[in-house]
Design a protein around this motif. Structure first.
Motif, PDB file in Angstrom:
ATOM      1  N   LEU A 130       0.835  -1.208   0.000  1.00 25.98           N
ATOM      2  CA  LEU A 130       0.000   0.000   0.000  1.00 25.98           C
ATOM      3  C   LEU A 130       0.870   1.258   0.000  1.00 25.98           C
ATOM      4  O   LEU A 130       1.629   1.496   0.942  1.00 25.98           O
ATOM      5  N   LYS A 131       0.747   2.034  -1.070  1.00 25.12           N
ATOM      6  CA  LYS A 131       1.450   3.309  -1.201  1.00 25.12           C
ATOM      7  C   LYS A 131       0.384   4.401  -1.254  1.00 25.12           C
ATOM      8  O   LYS A 131      -0.228   4.621  -2.312  1.00 25.12           O
ATOM      9  N   PRO A 132       0.128   5.086  -0.145  1.00 24.37           N
ATOM     10  CA  PRO A 132      -0.974   6.059  -0.104  1.00 24.37           C
ATOM     11  C   PRO A 132      -0.927   7.108  -1.210  1.00 24.37           C
ATOM     12  O   PRO A 132      -1.972   7.503  -1.744  1.00 24.37           O
ATOM     13  N   THR A 133       0.262   7.559  -1.584  1.00 27.91           N
ATOM     14  CA  THR A 133       0.377   8.554  -2.658  1.00 27.91           C
ATOM     15  C   THR A 133      -0.194   8.023  -3.976  1.00 27.91           C
ATOM     16  O   THR A 133      -0.763   8.783  -4.764  1.00 27.91           O
ATOM     17  N   LEU A 134      -0.053   6.720  -4.209  1.00 27.16           N
ATOM     18  CA  LEU A 134      -0.459   6.134  -5.485  1.00 27.16           C
ATOM     19  C   LEU A 134      -1.881   5.588  -5.469  1.00 27.16           C
ATOM     20  O   LEU A 134      -2.535   5.530  -6.513  1.00 27.16           O
ATOM     21  N   VAL A 135      -2.367   5.162  -4.302  1.00 27.72           N
ATOM     22  CA  VAL A 135      -3.710   4.574  -4.266  1.00 27.72           C
ATOM     23  C   VAL A 135      -4.780   5.564  -3.835  1.00 27.72           C
ATOM     24  O   VAL A 135      -5.959   5.233  -3.799  1.00 27.72           O
ATOM     25  N   GLY A 136      -4.384   6.796  -3.486  1.00 23.02           N
ATOM     26  CA  GLY A 136      -5.398   7.824  -3.227  1.00 23.02           C
ATOM     27  C   GLY A 136      -5.520   8.282  -1.795  1.00 23.02           C
ATOM     28  O   GLY A 136      -6.547   8.838  -1.409  1.00 23.02           O
ATOM     29  N   GLY A 137      -4.475   8.050  -0.985  1.00 27.14           N
ATOM     30  CA  GLY A 137      -4.459   8.655   0.335  1.00 27.14           C
ATOM     31  C   GLY A 137      -4.939   7.769   1.469  1.00 27.14           C
ATOM     32  O   GLY A 137      -4.984   6.542   1.376  1.00 27.14           O
ATOM     33  N   THR A 194       4.207   1.251   2.205  1.00 24.80           N
ATOM     34  CA  THR A 194       5.480   1.669   1.619  1.00 24.80           C
ATOM     35  C   THR A 194       5.375   3.122   1.163  1.00 24.80           C
ATOM     36  O   THR A 194       4.361   3.531   0.597  1.00 24.80           O
ATOM     37  N   SER A 195       6.424   3.871   1.407  1.00 21.55           N
ATOM     38  CA  SER A 195       6.480   5.229   0.875  1.00 21.55           C
ATOM     39  C   SER A 195       6.844   5.162  -0.605  1.00 21.55           C
ATOM     40  O   SER A 195       7.353   4.149  -1.085  1.00 21.55           O
ATOM     41  N   ALA A 196       6.577   6.242  -1.320  1.00 21.88           N
ATOM     42  CA  ALA A 196       6.841   6.283  -2.762  1.00 21.88           C
ATOM     43  C   ALA A 196       7.736   7.479  -3.079  1.00 21.88           C
ATOM     44  O   ALA A 196       7.398   8.335  -3.896  1.00 21.88           O
ATOM     45  N   LEU A 197       8.863   7.542  -2.368  1.00 21.92           N
ATOM     46  CA  LEU A 197       9.890   8.564  -2.602  1.00 21.92           C
ATOM     47  C   LEU A 197       9.408   9.973  -2.273  1.00 21.92           C
ATOM     48  O   LEU A 197       9.848  10.948  -2.878  1.00 21.92           O
ATOM     49  N   GLU A 198       8.492  10.090  -1.304  1.00 17.39           N
ATOM     50  CA  GLU A 198       8.079  11.419  -0.851  1.00 17.39           C
ATOM     51  C   GLU A 198       9.193  12.067  -0.029  1.00 17.39           C
ATOM     52  O   GLU A 198      10.145  11.409   0.395  1.00 17.39           O
ATOM     53  N   ILE A 248       2.757   8.745   6.188  1.00 15.22           N
ATOM     54  CA  ILE A 248       2.636   7.311   5.920  1.00 15.22           C
ATOM     55  C   ILE A 248       3.067   6.506   7.141  1.00 15.22           C
ATOM     56  O   ILE A 248       2.443   5.492   7.487  1.00 15.22           O
ATOM     57  N   SER A 249       4.112   6.965   7.819  1.00  8.05           N
ATOM     58  CA  SER A 249       4.566   6.282   9.035  1.00  8.05           C
ATOM     59  C   SER A 249       3.481   6.302  10.105  1.00  8.05           C
ATOM     60  O   SER A 249       3.232   5.291  10.782  1.00  8.05           O
ATOM     61  N   LEU A 292       9.482   2.003   4.762  1.00  3.76           N
ATOM     62  CA  LEU A 292       9.483   3.430   5.133  1.00  3.76           C
ATOM     63  C   LEU A 292      10.890   3.988   5.290  1.00  3.76           C
ATOM     64  O   LEU A 292      11.104   4.936   6.040  1.00  3.76           O
ATOM     65  N   GLY A 293      11.832   3.442   4.550  1.00  2.00           N
ATOM     66  CA  GLY A 293      13.215   3.857   4.760  1.00  2.00           C
ATOM     67  C   GLY A 293      13.766   4.823   3.749  1.00  2.00           C
ATOM     68  O   GLY A 293      14.962   4.843   3.498  1.00  2.00           O
ATOM     69  N   THR A 294      12.912   5.671   3.150  1.00  2.00           N
ATOM     70  CA  THR A 294      13.378   6.504   2.030  1.00  2.00           C
ATOM     71  C   THR A 294      13.756   7.929   2.427  1.00  2.00           C
ATOM     72  O   THR A 294      14.066   8.749   1.583  1.00  2.00           O
TER      73      THR A 294
END
Length: 359
Positions: free
Chosen positions: A272-279, A300-304, A312-313, A327-329
């Motif tokens: 689940l990447k909130p930025t990509l699936v809509g928050g 998972t974060s998406a390079l935010e 996301i954390s 979440l290590g980005t």
């Protein structure tokens, strides 16, 4: 204060600079465009809240040439709205007002509004990550590159104390990638180091099952998106026959009919990447459906930037995760915002350092 409020939204664009050439299945990234969303109210002008819209190149539904124009128009429209001082009301109003095909904007606006109702303190809802400073286990990410670069990253992550390693594969010769996994397994058993791999859809449908059997020899925890998204017949068959648990990732992006996807493909996990699936609201819906069907998940974060990573954390923390999250980005960029987020020995923590103001 009244039970409703108006917000004036604005944004600040920022080009983040990678510390290294970040290899992905969509090419090498050197920079990353993000847009920090600022929320203020004339009722309380001292209180400033922030969100982040960060469409990911060639992957986000809202990655488009006119994104900044669309963002500006959306924020102008939302600045004329009245909002209730209630989390559930806010999330559903954002869903109604911001189109499904603008997932990163939805997430950024959700963040900014929830931050505002919690005092503009970078907190979005009750969670132990922020409230009790409880650490979250995370995987150490091995980026694509040549064999020497990947080996260097593996050694560094093992030295830093990560107990879960995620390796992106599909960039170099598959035999060399298997050798890198063998290198880890010769030193650490599956009980000592959890191994995940991410193919980003790189396998052909003809070769996928054979490659999954080769990967299974190294006690792989899971593989993300072995074949390209949208090939439901082939993916359903793979999920049924695979010797390595499959985690769907790109398959979820832009998908409105969540239940049909999960019931049809029956994956072992979803990413689940909130930025990509809509928050936030959409992510919670995915989790609810997955848990009802006995499907595992992690976030998972998406390079935010650190603003998005913090949200996301906190969202992951609200579910008290026991398995490592992606979440290590936060340390990827030269010019990320200074923040309390710390990564140490395989965990992300909310520390004591003050937040740098976005400019």
């Amino acid at each position: 204060m009244s039970d409703s409020f108006q917000i004036q939204f604005s944004y600040i664009p920022r080009t983040l600079q990678f510390r290294f050439d970040a290899g992905t299945s969509r090419g090498v990234l050197k920079t990353r465009e993000v847009y920090w969303i600022k929320a203020v109210s004339s009722q309380n002008p001292e209180k400033v809240a922030w969100g982040e819209a960060a469409p990911l190149i060639k992957l986000s539904p809202d990655y488009r040439n006119d994104f900044e124009d669309v963002l500006a128009a959306t924020l102008e429209k939302l600045s004329r709205q009245t909002w209730e001082l209630d989390e559930d009301s806010i999330l559903h109003q954002v869903k109604r007002q911001v189109h499904f095909e603008l997932p990163s904007i939805r997430f950024g606006v959700e963040m900014a509004l929830l931050d505002w109702i919690h005092g503009g303190k970078k907190k979005f809802f009750p969670n132990s990550f922020y409230d009790q400073k409880a650490p979250i286990p995370i995987n150490g990410l091995i980026w694509m590159g040549d064999r020497e670069f990947m080996l260097e990253q593996i050694d560094q992550k093992l030295k830093e104390g990560f107990s879960c390693i995620k390796m992106k594969i599909g960039a170099i010769d598959f035999g060399q990638e298997l050798e890198l996994l063998k290198y880890i397994r010769q030193q650490f058993s599956k009980d000592q180091i959890v191994l995940r791999v991410d193919a980003n859809g790189a396998f052909s449908t003809q070769e996928a099952l054979h490659k999954l059997h080769q990967l299974a020899e190294f006690d792989i925890h899971s593989i993300e998106q072995p074949i390209r998204a949208g090939q439901w017949d082939e993916m359903r068959k793979l999920c049924r026959e695979t010797p390595v648990p499959i985690a769907l990732d790109e398959e979820l992006i832009g998908m409105k009919d969540k239940e049909t996807l999960l019931n049809t493909l029956k994956p072992q996990h979803i990413i689940l990447k909130p930025t990509l699936v809509g928050g936030i609201l959409e992510t919670r819906n995915w989790i609810s459906l997955a848990e009802n069907l006995g499907i595992g998940w992690w976030m998972t974060s998406a390079l935010e930037s650190n603003i998005g990573l913090n949200a996301i954390s906190q969202l992951a923390s609200a579910y008290n995760p026991s398995i490592p999250q992606g979440l290590g980005t936060g340390k990827l960029y030269h010019n990320n915002l200074e923040s309390p987020l710390e990564i140490k020995e395989g965990y992300i923590r909310y520390g004591e350092q003050a937040w740098q103001n976005p400019t």
